[in-house]
Motif scaffolding. Structure first.
Motif, PDB file in Angstrom:
ATOM      1  N   ALA A  18       0.841  -1.194   0.000  1.00 58.60           N
ATOM      2  CA  ALA A  18       0.000   0.000   0.000  1.00 58.60           C
ATOM      3  C   ALA A  18       0.876   1.244   0.000  1.00 58.60           C
ATOM      4  CB  ALA A  18      -0.920   0.027   1.215  1.00 58.60           C
ATOM      5  N   TYR A  19       0.350   2.322  -0.562  1.00 56.71           N
ATOM      6  CA  TYR A  19       1.041   3.604  -0.488  1.00 56.71           C
ATOM      7  C   TYR A  19       0.717   4.236   0.863  1.00 56.71           C
ATOM      8  CZ  TYR A  19       2.867   8.188  -1.500  1.00 56.71           C
ATOM      9  OH  TYR A  19       3.606   9.340  -1.451  1.00 56.71           O
ATOM     10  N   ARG A  20       1.715   4.521   1.637  1.00 56.82           N
ATOM     11  CA  ARG A  20       1.679   5.171   2.948  1.00 56.82           C
ATOM     12  C   ARG A  20       1.040   4.346   4.061  1.00 56.82           C
ATOM     13  NH1 ARG A  20       3.497   9.883   4.481  1.00 56.82           N
ATOM     14  NH2 ARG A  20       3.593  10.705   2.392  1.00 56.82           N
ATOM     15  N   SER A  21      -0.166   3.808   3.861  1.00 58.39           N
ATOM     16  CA  SER A  21      -0.805   3.013   4.920  1.00 58.39           C
ATOM     17  C   SER A  21      -1.929   2.166   4.319  1.00 58.39           C
ATOM     18  CB  SER A  21      -1.366   3.916   6.019  1.00 58.39           C
ATOM     19  OG  SER A  21      -2.395   4.732   5.507  1.00 58.39           O
ATOM     20  N   PHE A  22      -2.324   1.171   5.073  1.00 56.88           N
ATOM     21  CA  PHE A  22      -3.446   0.326   4.687  1.00 56.88           C
ATOM     22  C   PHE A  22      -4.723   0.848   5.351  1.00 56.88           C
ATOM     23  CE2 PHE A  22       0.080  -2.528   3.935  1.00 56.88           C
ATOM     24  CZ  PHE A  22      -0.313  -3.235   2.804  1.00 56.88           C
ATOM     25  N   ILE A  23      -5.842   0.595   4.734  1.00 54.97           N
ATOM     26  CA  ILE A  23      -7.122   0.991   5.313  1.00 54.97           C
ATOM     27  C   ILE A  23      -7.515   0.032   6.433  1.00 54.97           C
ATOM     28  CG2 ILE A  23      -9.585   1.271   4.822  1.00 54.97           C
ATOM     29  CD1 ILE A  23      -8.759   2.134   1.973  1.00 54.97           C
ATOM     30  N   THR A  24      -7.185  -1.239   6.241  1.00 49.18           N
ATOM     31  CA  THR A  24      -7.511  -2.257   7.236  1.00 49.18           C
ATOM     32  C   THR A  24      -6.224  -2.843   7.815  1.00 49.18           C
ATOM     33  OG1 THR A  24      -7.591  -3.970   5.534  1.00 49.18           O
ATOM     34  CG2 THR A  24      -9.668  -2.871   6.078  1.00 49.18           C
ATOM     35  N   PRO A  25      -6.274  -3.375   9.029  1.00 50.71           N
ATOM     36  CA  PRO A  25      -5.080  -3.999   9.613  1.00 50.71           C
ATOM     37  C   PRO A  25      -4.580  -5.157   8.751  1.00 50.71           C
ATOM     38  CG  PRO A  25      -6.782  -3.701  11.279  1.00 50.71           C
ATOM     39  CD  PRO A  25      -7.409  -3.392   9.955  1.00 50.71           C
ATOM     40  N   GLN A  26      -3.254  -5.295   8.698  1.00 48.62           N
ATOM     41  CA  GLN A  26      -2.625  -6.337   7.889  1.00 48.62           C
ATOM     42  C   GLN A  26      -1.881  -7.320   8.778  1.00 48.62           C
ATOM     43  OE1 GLN A  26      -2.786  -6.436   4.286  1.00 48.62           O
ATOM     44  NE2 GLN A  26      -4.441  -5.076   4.915  1.00 48.62           N
ATOM     45  N   THR A  27      -1.784  -8.545   8.309  1.00 45.92           N
ATOM     46  CA  THR A  27      -0.970  -9.547   8.975  1.00 45.92           C
ATOM     47  C   THR A  27       0.395  -9.549   8.299  1.00 45.92           C
ATOM     48  OG1 THR A  27      -2.929 -10.894   9.409  1.00 45.92           O
ATOM     49  CG2 THR A  27      -0.782 -11.990   9.549  1.00 45.92           C
ATOM     50  N   PRO A  28       1.472  -9.425   9.084  1.00 45.86           N
ATOM     51  CA  PRO A  28       2.817  -9.413   8.486  1.00 45.86           C
ATOM     52  C   PRO A  28       3.116 -10.715   7.769  1.00 45.86           C
ATOM     53  CG  PRO A  28       2.865  -8.660  10.759  1.00 45.86           C
ATOM     54  CD  PRO A  28       1.495  -9.212  10.517  1.00 45.86           C
ATOM     55  N   PRO A  29       3.939 -10.676   6.733  1.00 49.81           N
ATOM     56  CA  PRO A  29       4.651  -9.496   6.231  1.00 49.81           C
ATOM     57  C   PRO A  29       3.753  -8.631   5.348  1.00 49.81           C
ATOM     58  CG  PRO A  29       5.235 -11.400   4.918  1.00 49.81           C
ATOM     59  CD  PRO A  29       4.312 -11.892   6.005  1.00 49.81           C
ATOM     60  N   PHE A  30       4.043  -7.337   5.353  1.00 51.72           N
ATOM     61  CA  PHE A  30       3.393  -6.397   4.446  1.00 51.72           C
ATOM     62  C   PHE A  30       4.356  -5.260   4.145  1.00 51.72           C
ATOM     63  CE2 PHE A  30       2.017  -5.210   8.722  1.00 51.72           C
ATOM     64  CZ  PHE A  30       2.257  -3.836   8.758  1.00 51.72           C
ATOM     65  N   ILE A  31       4.063  -4.535   3.063  1.00 47.46           N
ATOM     66  CA  ILE A  31       4.935  -3.468   2.571  1.00 47.46           C
ATOM     67  C   ILE A  31       4.158  -2.170   2.485  1.00 47.46           C
ATOM     68  CG2 ILE A  31       6.304  -2.644   0.609  1.00 47.46           C
ATOM     69  CD1 ILE A  31       6.677  -5.625  -0.173  1.00 47.46           C
ATOM     70  N   VAL A  32       4.794  -1.094   2.921  1.00 45.76           N
ATOM     71  CA  VAL A  32       4.281   0.255   2.741  1.00 45.76           C
ATOM     72  C   VAL A  32       5.375   1.041   2.024  1.00 45.76           C
ATOM     73  CG1 VAL A  32       3.524   2.349   3.910  1.00 45.76           C
ATOM     74  CG2 VAL A  32       2.884   0.122   4.830  1.00 45.76           C
ATOM     75  N   TYR A  33       4.993   1.847   1.049  1.00 46.79           N
ATOM     76  CA  TYR A  33       5.987   2.688   0.369  1.00 46.79           C
ATOM     77  C   TYR A  33       5.464   4.112   0.277  1.00 46.79           C
ATOM     78  CZ  TYR A  33       3.194   2.541  -3.921  1.00 46.79           C
ATOM     79  OH  TYR A  33       2.192   2.691  -4.843  1.00 46.79           O
TER      80      TYR A  33
END
Length: 106
Positions: A18-33
């Motif tokens: 996701a760009y900057r943040s996710f709308i909903t909580p994520q389970t790792p691993p995840f990427i923000v740019y």
């Protein structure tokens, strides 16, 4: 470098992006740019060369070398170079792997 090119490279990892943040909580691993700043070169009262600074943040619960290699392979295949940092985030109880990428245009 376009934001779309970076997004395409990161999406190829199969990890949620996701760009900057996710709308909903994520389970790792995840990427923000995100685009963090510019270091443009100025000459003759104009922006002569545009230098953009991007951050790619990989979040994992523990040290996850496989996810790191996956991200790095995707960045390398897309022609990006980076500096890499690691930090433990106590409040989130997550490991952050930070990739700093500069794009030069002009």
């Amino acid at each position: 470098m376009s934001m779309q090119k970076l997004y395409t490279a990161l999406s190829a990892t199969g990890i949620s992006v996701a760009y900057r943040s996710f709308i909903t909580p994520q389970t790792p691993p995840f990427i923000v740019y995100l685009y963090s700043s510019s270091d443009d070169f100025y000459a003759d009262d104009e922006n002569y060369v545009q230098v953009g600074n991007w951050q790619v943040e990989l979040y994992t619960e523990t040290k996850d070398v496989t996810s790191e290699q996956t991200v790095e392979n995707a960045l390398r295949e897309a022609g990006f170079t980076w500096a890499k940092y690691e930090a433990w985030l106590d409040e989130e109880d997550l490991l952050q792997i930070l990739y700093l990428i500069q794009s030069v245009e002009g």
